[in-house]
Design an enzyme around this catalytic site. Structure first.
Site, PDB file in Angstrom:
ATOM      1  N   LYS A 100       0.861  -1.179   0.000  1.00 62.61           N
ATOM      2  CA  LYS A 100       0.000   0.000   0.000  1.00 62.61           C
ATOM      3  C   LYS A 100       0.900   1.232   0.000  1.00 62.61           C
ATOM      4  O   LYS A 100       1.692   1.433   0.918  1.00 62.61           O
ATOM      5  CB  LYS A 100      -0.907   0.003   1.231  1.00 62.61           C
ATOM      6  CG  LYS A 100      -1.782   1.245   1.334  1.00 62.61           C
ATOM      7  CD  LYS A 100      -2.517   1.270   2.671  1.00 62.61           C
ATOM      8  CE  LYS A 100      -3.208   2.614   2.867  1.00 62.61           C
ATOM      9  NZ  LYS A 100      -3.765   2.770   4.226  1.00 62.61           N
ATOM     10  N   GLY A 161      -8.186   9.045  10.221  1.00 60.78           N
ATOM     11  CA  GLY A 161      -8.447   9.084  11.651  1.00 60.78           C
ATOM     12  C   GLY A 161      -9.591   9.972  12.078  1.00 60.78           C
ATOM     13  O   GLY A 161      -9.882  10.086  13.270  1.00 60.78           O
ATOM     14  N   ALA A 187      -9.577   5.139   4.940  1.00 60.33           N
ATOM     15  CA  ALA A 187      -9.439   6.323   5.801  1.00 60.33           C
ATOM     16  C   ALA A 187     -10.734   7.096   5.956  1.00 60.33           C
ATOM     17  O   ALA A 187     -11.410   7.409   4.973  1.00 60.33           O
ATOM     18  CB  ALA A 187      -8.341   7.269   5.306  1.00 60.33           C
ATOM     19  N   GLY A 188     -11.059   7.405   7.207  1.00 61.09           N
ATOM     20  CA  GLY A 188     -12.199   8.258   7.517  1.00 61.09           C
ATOM     21  C   GLY A 188     -13.492   7.537   7.830  1.00 61.09           C
ATOM     22  O   GLY A 188     -14.444   8.158   8.299  1.00 61.09           O
ATOM     23  N   ASN A 209      -9.475   1.219  10.442  1.00 57.00           N
ATOM     24  CA  ASN A 209      -8.486   1.104  11.509  1.00 57.00           C
ATOM     25  C   ASN A 209      -8.971   1.807  12.778  1.00 57.00           C
ATOM     26  O   ASN A 209      -9.382   1.168  13.734  1.00 57.00           O
ATOM     27  CB  ASN A 209      -7.139   1.679  11.051  1.00 57.00           C
ATOM     28  CG  ASN A 209      -6.039   1.491  12.074  1.00 57.00           C
ATOM     29  OD1 ASN A 209      -6.200   0.783  13.056  1.00 57.00           O
ATOM     30  ND2 ASN A 209      -4.899   2.130  11.853  1.00 57.00           N
ATOM     31  N   THR A 210      -8.974   3.137  12.754  1.00 62.23           N
ATOM     32  CA  THR A 210      -9.246   3.927  13.954  1.00 62.23           C
ATOM     33  C   THR A 210     -10.581   3.599  14.605  1.00 62.23           C
ATOM     34  O   THR A 210     -10.662   3.456  15.836  1.00 62.23           O
ATOM     35  CB  THR A 210      -9.197   5.432  13.620  1.00 62.23           C
ATOM     36  OG1 THR A 210      -7.917   5.758  13.072  1.00 62.23           O
ATOM     37  CG2 THR A 210      -9.441   6.278  14.861  1.00 62.23           C
TER      38      THR A 210
END
EC number: 2.8.1.10
Length: 258
Positions: A100, A161, A187-188, A209-210
């Site tokens: 990635k 994040g 992301a997001g 992830n977050t």
């Protein structure tokens, strides 16, 4: 339809996966990694190379089941040349050729540098890597990354994040319409409902992830996201109804004055 789901594979280059949920590993304690993977039913986990330091006692690779495909990223790279160096090191550590690409030169907003990412795609593809570029959803940049050798495109939904969801929805839709590669939202994404919405659009996969790592119950949230991704994919394959005006769900003939 059940047969359609059974045969529905995520294809990235020469690789095939049953799961369309990609799990990030950047914010977990090592003890929670394994349980999150199990509940997520994922087959791919992203990995920052700094967490795979084989010289350390606590190595994240010891907590990831051997049947899981690693997707190392070039986190920390500020330009294409740095991304290439990190990718080479990743391959030397035995993490494979899937990579990635993350090239971020802005430390305030952490937005990907599309220009350097295009260059990185070309450099890595020439060395036999299978690059998956993380990028700001832009059609021209996505075309250039595809032409440079990208195996999939990973547009951000919102700043990394932030958990703000599909802020870039309309731009991601353009990529879905115009780019003949897997589109993986990265992301997001902050909730299972947002992951489901992305999958309903027709994206190939979602990476989270977050939102999982910071949940009160990490394993349960991983399961919730897994179910949401599957539900969104099933809804997309089933074909969502779309109408522009009201339509009765029951027949109105013979009702009242008729």
């Amino acid at each position: 339809m059940q047969e359609n789901l059974k045969n529905d594979k995520l294809k990235i280059g020469k690789y095939e996966f049953d799961s369309r949920f990609i799990l990030g590993s950047g914010k977990y304690s090592l003890e929670l990694i394994k349980s999150a993977i199990e509940e997520a039913k994922t087959q791919i986990i992203t990995l920052a190379l700094r967490r795979a330091n084989t010289g350390e006692i606590a190595n994240i690779l010891d907590y990831i089941p051997k049947n899981i495909t690693l997707l190392p990223n070039t986190s920390g790279a500020r330009n294409a040349d740095e991304a290439l160096r990190i990718a080479r090191l990743s391959r030397e550590l035995g993490c494979g050729e899937l990579i990635k690409i993350e090239v971020i030169s802005d430390s305030r907003y952490l937005l990907p540098d599309n220009y350097e990412t295009i260059k990185a795609c070309e450099l890595l593809a020439k060395e036999g890597f299978t690059p998956l570029p993380y990028m700001h959803a832009d059609l021209y940049a996505a075309r250039a990354m595809r032409d440079a050798g990208a195996a999939a495109i990973m547009p951000l939904a919102a700043p990394i994040g932030s958990n703000k969801g599909l802020c870039a929805k309309e731009f991601i839709q353009i990529l879905l319409n115009e780019i003949d590669l897997p589109i993986i939202v990265d992301a997001g994404i902050g909730s299972p409902s947002q992951a489901c919405e992305a999958m309903q659009m027709g994206v190939s996969a979602v990476m989270v992830n977050t939102a999982i790592a910071e949940a009160k119950d990490v394993a349960l949230m991983a399961k919730a996201f897994s179910l949401a991704v599957n539900a969104g994919r099933a809804a997309f394959l089933a074909g969502l109804a779309s109408v522009s005006k009201a339509k009765a769900s029951s027949p109105l003939t013979g009702f009242l004055r008729d």
